[in-house]
Design an enzyme around this catalytic site. Structure first.
Site, mmCIF file in Angstrom:
data_model
loop_
_atom_site.group_PDB
_atom_site.id
_atom_site.type_symbol
_atom_site.label_atom_id
_atom_site.label_comp_id
_atom_site.label_asym_id
_atom_site.label_seq_id
_atom_site.Cartn_x
_atom_site.Cartn_y
_atom_site.Cartn_z
ATOM 1 N N ASP A 58 0.842 -1.197 0.000
ATOM 2 C CA ASP A 58 0.000 0.000 0.000
ATOM 3 C C ASP A 58 0.884 1.256 0.000
ATOM 4 O O ASP A 58 0.381 2.381 -0.024
ATOM 5 C CB ASP A 58 -0.998 -0.004 1.149
ATOM 6 C CG ASP A 58 -0.333 -0.041 2.516
ATOM 7 O OD1 ASP A 58 0.898 -0.168 2.576
ATOM 8 O OD2 ASP A 58 -1.051 0.062 3.527
ATOM 9 N N SER A 59 2.215 1.055 -0.020
ATOM 10 C CA SER A 59 3.139 2.166 -0.312
ATOM 11 C C SER A 59 2.803 2.750 -1.681
ATOM 12 O O SER A 59 3.281 3.837 -2.027
ATOM 13 C CB SER A 59 4.590 1.693 -0.264
ATOM 14 O OG SER A 59 4.763 0.535 -1.070
ATOM 15 N N ASP A 97 -0.921 -6.194 -0.049
ATOM 16 C CA ASP A 97 -1.333 -5.544 1.201
ATOM 17 C C ASP A 97 -2.841 -5.390 1.287
ATOM 18 O O ASP A 97 -3.496 -4.962 0.321
ATOM 19 C CB ASP A 97 -0.730 -4.136 1.286
ATOM 20 C CG ASP A 97 0.565 -4.108 2.085
ATOM 21 O OD1 ASP A 97 0.790 -5.026 2.893
ATOM 22 O OD2 ASP A 97 1.344 -3.157 1.901
ATOM 23 N N LYS A 127 -0.919 -9.344 3.178
ATOM 24 C CA LYS A 127 -0.151 -8.821 4.321
ATOM 25 C C LYS A 127 -1.031 -7.820 5.058
ATOM 26 O O LYS A 127 -1.767 -7.065 4.409
ATOM 27 C CB LYS A 127 1.138 -8.152 3.838
ATOM 28 C CG LYS A 127 1.955 -7.509 4.971
ATOM 29 C CD LYS A 127 3.370 -7.171 4.552
ATOM 30 C CE LYS A 127 3.535 -5.878 3.815
ATOM 31 N NZ LYS A 127 3.070 -4.671 4.540
ATOM 32 N N GLU A 129 -0.959 -5.101 8.734
ATOM 33 C CA GLU A 129 -0.046 -4.431 9.659
ATOM 34 C C GLU A 129 -0.498 -4.558 11.109
ATOM 35 O O GLU A 129 -1.690 -4.457 11.408
ATOM 36 C CB GLU A 129 0.054 -2.941 9.302
ATOM 37 C CG GLU A 129 0.754 -2.690 7.984
ATOM 38 C CD GLU A 129 0.979 -1.203 7.715
ATOM 39 O OE1 GLU A 129 0.691 -0.363 8.584
ATOM 40 O OE2 GLU A 129 1.458 -0.902 6.606
ATOM 41 N N GLU A 197 9.834 -3.532 10.142
ATOM 42 C CA GLU A 197 10.163 -2.235 9.534
ATOM 43 C C GLU A 197 10.701 -1.265 10.587
ATOM 44 O O GLU A 197 10.074 -1.044 11.630
ATOM 45 C CB GLU A 197 8.914 -1.629 8.849
ATOM 46 C CG GLU A 197 9.216 -0.278 8.211
ATOM 47 C CD GLU A 197 8.166 0.201 7.216
ATOM 48 O OE1 GLU A 197 7.216 -0.552 6.905
ATOM 49 O OE2 GLU A 197 8.319 1.343 6.740
#
Ligand code: KIV
Length: 296
Positions: A58-59, A97, A127, A129, A197
């Site tokens: 999602d970057s 993501d 993925k 978070e 991260e």
């Protein structure tokens, strides 16, 4: 060529990356290479370069959609980007993501949205978070629905505001232990791998030894089982100083700018298009065409 069971190349054909192969890589101490991609051409290049995992992160919100953060990214946008990447990939594992707001509310919603990424975009895994109780429950639910999940702890950009900005995490013993507890809980819930991260290298290395699943680091030092970089950061698509957690391997901004500026100059100067870029017509056909042009 070696023919060990873990060999990832058979003849000229690369074997598809699988979860057992990733686990083998950790066991054998073979570094895992992961990179982000958001479109068909970069997927083709990642495939050709032989990376192990491609992440449609999602970057995208930062590097391709222009939002300036990951928070506004929608599931529909991830579906479109991931489907394009899928069309360019064969061997690497494709992880996508779950964007902010698509898994927090309930296990049912998380499973439904993870299924969409698999069914509509062709993701091999998703993925999400964070490693708090809610995220751990979501991981367990998605895994129970048959979809592999990668975890993500430390700096989690979707909740950067709550973390006090995009800054390194786990820099006190207490915070480092909290990262470790989150990671262990995600592992117990069924994650097949986990991203660390922006975590101090020494902390990441200790936790990597503790965890049975592969740990992929970004800004987490050399002691993790693998590394991930954001494609646009490592290619230098945006000008400016390289980010501390990244390394710039190319200057695409400079090359793209020079190419587009040269094109603009040639159009304005009449050098482009030249005869080499132009199609011709037989003289008799051209004559007939011009004679009848008034009838058009
Ligand atoms: O969205 C992303 O690109 C990521 C990587 C930084 C791991 O989550």
């Amino acid at each position: 060529m070696s023919t060990t069971p873990n060999e990832s190349v058979v003849g000229s054909r690369r074997l598809a990356m699988t979860l057992p192969r990733l686990a083998d890589k950790k066991r054998l101490g073979e570094p895992i290479v992961m990179i982000t991609a958001y479109d068909f051409p970069s997927a083709l290049i990642a495939e050709e370069a032989g990376v192990d995992i491609v992440l449609v992160g999602d970057s995208a919100g930062d590097v391709v959609l222009g939002y300036g953060s990951t928070v506004p990214v929608k599931l529909e946008e991830m579906l479109m980007l991931a489907a394009a990447v899928r069309r360019g990939l064969q061997a690497p594992l494709l992880v996508v993501d779950l964007p902010f707001g698509t898994y927090e509310a309930s296990d049912e919603k998380a499973v439904e949205n993870a299924q969409r990424l698999v069914k509509e975009a062709g993701a091999d895994a998703v993925k999400l978070e964070g490693g708090g109780p809610a995220q751990v429950a979501r991981v367990a639910a998605i895994v129970a629905a048959g979809i592999p999940v990668m975890g993500h702890v430390g700096l989690t950009p979707q909740s950067a505001t709550a973390l006090g900005g995009r800054r390194a995490q786990g820099r006190t013993a207490e915070r480092a232990l909290a990262v470790g507890r989150d990671a262990r809980a995600l592992e117990a819930a069924g994650c097949f791998a986990i991203v660390f991260e922006a975590i101090p290298a020494a902390v990441a290395a200790e936790l990597t030894r503790l965890l049975a699943i592969p740990v992929i680091g970004i800004g987490a030092g050399a002691g993790t089982d693998g590394q991930v970089l954001v494609l646009h950061d490592m290619l230098g698509v945006y000008p400016g100083q390289a980010l501390r957690h990244s390394k710039q391997y190319a200057d695409l901004h400079g090359q793209m700018l020079a190419a587009i500026a040269e094109y603009a100059e040639e159009v304005r100067g009449g050098q482009f298009p030249s005869s080499e870029n132009t199609f011709s017509i037989a003289p008799l056909e051209l004559e007939a065409f011009t004679q009848q042009l008034g009838d058009v």
